[in-house]
Design a protein around this motif. Structure first.
Motif, PDB file in Angstrom:
ATOM      1  N   VAL A  77       2.334  -8.524  -7.466  1.00 49.07           N
ATOM      2  CA  VAL A  77       2.288  -7.306  -6.668  1.00 49.07           C
ATOM      3  C   VAL A  77       1.387  -7.594  -5.470  1.00 49.07           C
ATOM      4  O   VAL A  77       0.296  -8.142  -5.628  1.00 49.07           O
ATOM      5  CB  VAL A  77       1.740  -6.113  -7.472  1.00 49.07           C
ATOM      6  CG1 VAL A  77       1.591  -4.877  -6.573  1.00 49.07           C
ATOM      7  CG2 VAL A  77       2.660  -5.783  -8.634  1.00 49.07           C
ATOM      8  N   CYS A  78       1.849  -7.229  -4.296  1.00 44.97           N
ATOM      9  CA  CYS A  78       1.112  -7.537  -3.069  1.00 44.97           C
ATOM     10  C   CYS A  78       0.654  -6.264  -2.370  1.00 44.97           C
ATOM     11  O   CYS A  78       1.369  -5.256  -2.350  1.00 44.97           O
ATOM     12  CB  CYS A  78       1.976  -8.349  -2.108  1.00 44.97           C
ATOM     13  SG  CYS A  78       2.432  -9.972  -2.750  1.00 44.97           S
ATOM     14  N   PHE A  79      -0.519  -6.326  -1.776  1.00 41.99           N
ATOM     15  CA  PHE A  79      -1.086  -5.224  -1.010  1.00 41.99           C
ATOM     16  C   PHE A  79      -0.151  -4.769   0.101  1.00 41.99           C
ATOM     17  O   PHE A  79      -0.079  -3.583   0.416  1.00 41.99           O
ATOM     18  CB  PHE A  79      -2.433  -5.665  -0.432  1.00 41.99           C
ATOM     19  CG  PHE A  79      -3.017  -4.708   0.562  1.00 41.99           C
ATOM     20  CD1 PHE A  79      -3.662  -3.557   0.145  1.00 41.99           C
ATOM     21  CD2 PHE A  79      -2.934  -4.961   1.930  1.00 41.99           C
ATOM     22  CE1 PHE A  79      -4.195  -2.664   1.067  1.00 41.99           C
ATOM     23  CE2 PHE A  79      -3.466  -4.083   2.854  1.00 41.99           C
ATOM     24  CZ  PHE A  79      -4.104  -2.930   2.426  1.00 41.99           C
ATOM     25  N   ASN A  80       0.574  -5.716   0.693  1.00 42.03           N
ATOM     26  CA  ASN A  80       1.538  -5.341   1.729  1.00 42.03           C
ATOM     27  C   ASN A  80       2.713  -6.319   1.744  1.00 42.03           C
ATOM     28  O   ASN A  80       2.699  -7.334   1.042  1.00 42.03           O
ATOM     29  CB  ASN A  80       0.877  -5.229   3.114  1.00 42.03           C
ATOM     30  CG  ASN A  80       0.294  -6.534   3.608  1.00 42.03           C
ATOM     31  OD1 ASN A  80       0.684  -7.619   3.171  1.00 42.03           O
ATOM     32  ND2 ASN A  80      -0.640  -6.455   4.543  1.00 42.03           N
ATOM     33  N   ASP A  81       3.706  -6.020   2.541  1.00 40.49           N
ATOM     34  CA  ASP A  81       4.900  -6.851   2.619  1.00 40.49           C
ATOM     35  C   ASP A  81       4.617  -8.222   3.226  1.00 40.49           C
ATOM     36  O   ASP A  81       5.242  -9.214   2.851  1.00 40.49           O
ATOM     37  CB  ASP A  81       5.985  -6.151   3.449  1.00 40.49           C
ATOM     38  CG  ASP A  81       6.615  -4.972   2.729  1.00 40.49           C
ATOM     39  OD1 ASP A  81       6.317  -4.770   1.536  1.00 40.49           O
ATOM     40  OD2 ASP A  81       7.402  -4.245   3.361  1.00 40.49           O
ATOM     41  N   LEU A  82       3.702  -8.273   4.192  1.00 42.99           N
ATOM     42  CA  LEU A  82       3.395  -9.561   4.820  1.00 42.99           C
ATOM     43  C   LEU A  82       2.914 -10.566   3.784  1.00 42.99           C
ATOM     44  O   LEU A  82       3.330 -11.731   3.785  1.00 42.99           O
ATOM     45  CB  LEU A  82       2.333  -9.379   5.912  1.00 42.99           C
ATOM     46  CG  LEU A  82       2.765  -8.607   7.157  1.00 42.99           C
ATOM     47  CD1 LEU A  82       1.586  -8.477   8.120  1.00 42.99           C
ATOM     48  CD2 LEU A  82       3.939  -9.278   7.848  1.00 42.99           C
ATOM     49  N   ILE A 131       6.789  -7.511  -5.762  1.00 42.35           N
ATOM     50  CA  ILE A 131       6.815  -6.188  -5.137  1.00 42.35           C
ATOM     51  C   ILE A 131       5.804  -6.155  -3.999  1.00 42.35           C
ATOM     52  O   ILE A 131       4.645  -6.536  -4.175  1.00 42.35           O
ATOM     53  CB  ILE A 131       6.502  -5.059  -6.151  1.00 42.35           C
ATOM     54  CG1 ILE A 131       7.524  -5.056  -7.294  1.00 42.35           C
ATOM     55  CG2 ILE A 131       6.506  -3.700  -5.444  1.00 42.35           C
ATOM     56  CD1 ILE A 131       7.293  -3.971  -8.335  1.00 42.35           C
ATOM     57  N   GLY A 132       6.241  -5.681  -2.846  1.00 39.88           N
ATOM     58  CA  GLY A 132       5.364  -5.529  -1.696  1.00 39.88           C
ATOM     59  C   GLY A 132       4.946  -4.083  -1.505  1.00 39.88           C
ATOM     60  O   GLY A 132       5.079  -3.240  -2.399  1.00 39.88           O
ATOM     61  N   PHE A 133       4.451  -3.785  -0.320  1.00 40.71           N
ATOM     62  CA  PHE A 133       4.021  -2.422   0.005  1.00 40.71           C
ATOM     63  C   PHE A 133       4.152  -2.240   1.517  1.00 40.71           C
ATOM     64  O   PHE A 133       3.699  -3.104   2.278  1.00 40.71           O
ATOM     65  CB  PHE A 133       2.558  -2.196  -0.394  1.00 40.71           C
ATOM     66  CG  PHE A 133       2.172  -0.757  -0.635  1.00 40.71           C
ATOM     67  CD1 PHE A 133       1.808  -0.317  -1.892  1.00 40.71           C
ATOM     68  CD2 PHE A 133       2.163   0.160   0.404  1.00 40.71           C
ATOM     69  CE1 PHE A 133       1.430   1.009  -2.116  1.00 40.71           C
ATOM     70  CE2 PHE A 133       1.798   1.480   0.204  1.00 40.71           C
ATOM     71  CZ  PHE A 133       1.427   1.914  -1.059  1.00 40.71           C
ATOM     72  N   ASP A 134       4.768  -1.179   1.962  1.00 37.16           N
ATOM     73  CA  ASP A 134       4.928  -0.758   3.363  1.00 37.16           C
ATOM     74  C   ASP A 134       6.392  -0.586   3.739  1.00 37.16           C
ATOM     75  O   ASP A 134       6.709   0.208   4.606  1.00 37.16           O
ATOM     76  CB  ASP A 134       4.301  -1.721   4.377  1.00 37.16           C
ATOM     77  CG  ASP A 134       2.779  -1.686   4.373  1.00 37.16           C
ATOM     78  OD1 ASP A 134       2.220  -0.687   3.860  1.00 37.16           O
ATOM     79  OD2 ASP A 134       2.157  -2.650   4.856  1.00 37.16           O
TER      80      ASP A 134
END
Length: 342
Positions: free
Chosen positions: A243-248, A271-274
Motif C-alpha cells: 500500500v502506497c501513500f500516493n500513486d507516484l 494499491i496507491g492513493f490519489d
C-alpha cells in the motif's frame, strides 16, 4: 499608444462612466450595452489597468496559491481546478512552491501579502509553531486545501485521508493478506498522519497487530517507491501486498517489482492513493483511492471568495468522500490460499 476609456467612449458613443462599468461587467447595464462596449474595446486593443482598479477598490482580485510542488501531477490537477474556478469568478492566481519546507512557506505567505493578494489557498506543512502564529495573525482570508495544520483545522477542505487509507488496507486484509508493506509519506504533513491512522483503524477492525518493520517513510516521490521496494526485496522482507501513500510511489514500486520478475497482481497486489490521471494508463492499471482533485481546487477558491466578499462568513472544515477504484493491480476474486496464511 495605449487605448484609454475615453477612446472607447468616443468610438461607441457611450459615456466614460458607462464604458468603465461595462468593462467591469456591471450587471445593471443591459447585455447589449455591455457586449457592444466589450467588443469595441477588444477590437481597439484595450488592456485593463488592473493596478489602477485595485487601488480604487482596495481589492487586487488576485489569489495567492502556495503548494509544495506544482510539478507533482496531484497538485497540477488541483491547480487546474483552482484556475478554472478563479477565472469564472474573475480572479487571477499567483503560485509559489515551497518544497514542503516550513520556512519557504512563511516566505511565500509574506511575499504574496506584499503583492496585495485578497486571500490565500495553501497546502501547508502540518506542525510548525512559527507558521501557526503567522496564520493566526493574517488579515486576509485563507483556505488550506487537502491538508490542515494543528490548531487551524476549521480552515481546511479535506478529502478523507484516514477513511481512504482504511479502505485500501481493509480490502487487502479482508482477502487474507497478513504481510503488507506500507510506504508512508513525509512526517511533516497531515496527510501522512491521517493515512497512518487509517491503516491502524483497518488493523484494529481485523484484530491484527501492525508490524512497524513493514512501514517505510518516504518523501512521496516516484524514485522513493522504486528504491524502498527494491530495498525491502533485497533484504528478504516477505510481503504479498504493498500500500502506497500516493500513486507516484506505487509507480516506482511497479517498476521495482517488474525488474524482479514479480507478477502483479498474481504474486503481489498494489494499491496507491490519489487516482492520478495516469493511473488508469499504467500497465497494469493501478488500483487506488480516488481524491476529487479538480473539485478540491474549485471548492477551495469558492470558499475563499465567500470569505473575501463577506468577512463574517464562518470557517468550517469541509470533508470530501474518498472511494477505492479497482483496477488491475489487485485481484477481484477471493483468494482461496495465500502465501501469507503460513
Amino acid at each position: 499608444m495605449s487605448v484609454k476609456l475615453k477612446d472607447i467612449a468616443e468610438q461607441t458613443g457611450f459615456s466614460i462612466n458607462t464604458v468603465s462599468r461595462a468593462l467591469r461587467d456591471d450587471r445593471r447595464l443591459s447585455d447589449a450595452t455591455r457586449n457592444t462596449i466589450k467588443v469595441a474595446a477588444e477590437e481597439m486593443g484595450y488592456i485593463r489597468n488592473i493596478l489602477a482598479e485595485s487601488m480604487r477598490s482596495n481589492k487586487s482580485r488576485t489569489i495567492g496559491v502556495i503548494f509544495a510542488d506544482s510539478a507533482n501531477p496531484f497538485y497540477a490537477e488541483v491547480i487546474q481546478g483552482i484556475e478554472e474556478r478563479a477565472r469564472r469568478l474573475k480572479y487571477s492566481i499567483l503560485l509559489i512552491n515551497t518544497g514542503e519546507q516550513a520556512e519557504n512557506e512563511r516566505k511565500a505567505v509574506r511575499l504574496l501579502l506584499g503583492r496585495q493578494v485578497d486571500g490565500l489557498v495553501i497546502a501547508p506543512v502540518y506542525k510548525d509553531r512559527e507558521n501557526l502564529a503567522l496564520y493566526q495573525s493574517l488579515s486576509v482570508p485563507f483556505i488550506m486545501v487537502g491538508r490542515y495544520i494543528e490548531g487551524l483545522k476549521s480552515h481546511s477542505i479535506l478529502h478523507g485521508d484516514a477513511e481512504g487509507q482504511a479502505m485500501a488496507f481493509e480490502h487487502l486484509l479482508r482477502r487474507g493478506h497478513k504481510k503488507i508493506l506500507y510506504i508512508a509519506g513525509p512526517k511533516n504533513i497531515s496527510n501522512t498522519i491521517d493515512r497512518m491512522e487509517g491503516m491502524k483503524l483497518a488493523y484494529e477492525k481485523y484484530a491484527l497487530q501492525i508490524d512497524e518493520s513493514y512501514i517505510f517513510e518516504s518523501s512521496g516521490h516516484m524514485d522513493d517507491g522504486y528504491r524502498l521496494a527494491s530495498q525491502a526485496l533485497e533484504r528478504g522482507l516477505f510481503f504479498t501486498a504493498v500500500v502506497c501513500f500516493n500513486d507516484l510511489l506505487a509507480f516506482g514500486v511497479l517498476k521495482a517489482l517488474h525488474e524482479k520478475s514479480i507478477s502483479v497482481p498474481d504474486d503481489m497486489e498494489i494499491i496507491g492513493f490519489d487516482n492520478l490521471a495516469m493511473s488508469r494508463f499504467m500497465q497494469p492499471g493501478l488500483t487506488t483511492v480516488d481524491v476529487p482533485k479538480n473539485h478540491l481546487g474549485q471548492k477551495a477558491v469558492e470558499e475563499l471568495v465567500y470569505h473575501i466578499e463577506d468577512a463574517t462568513y464562518p470557517y468550517n472544515t469541509i470533508h470530501m468522500k474518498p472511494r477505492l477504484i479497482h483496477r488491475e493491480t489487485t485481484l477481484d476474486s477471493h483468494i482461496q490460499s495465500l502465501k501469507t496464511l503460513e
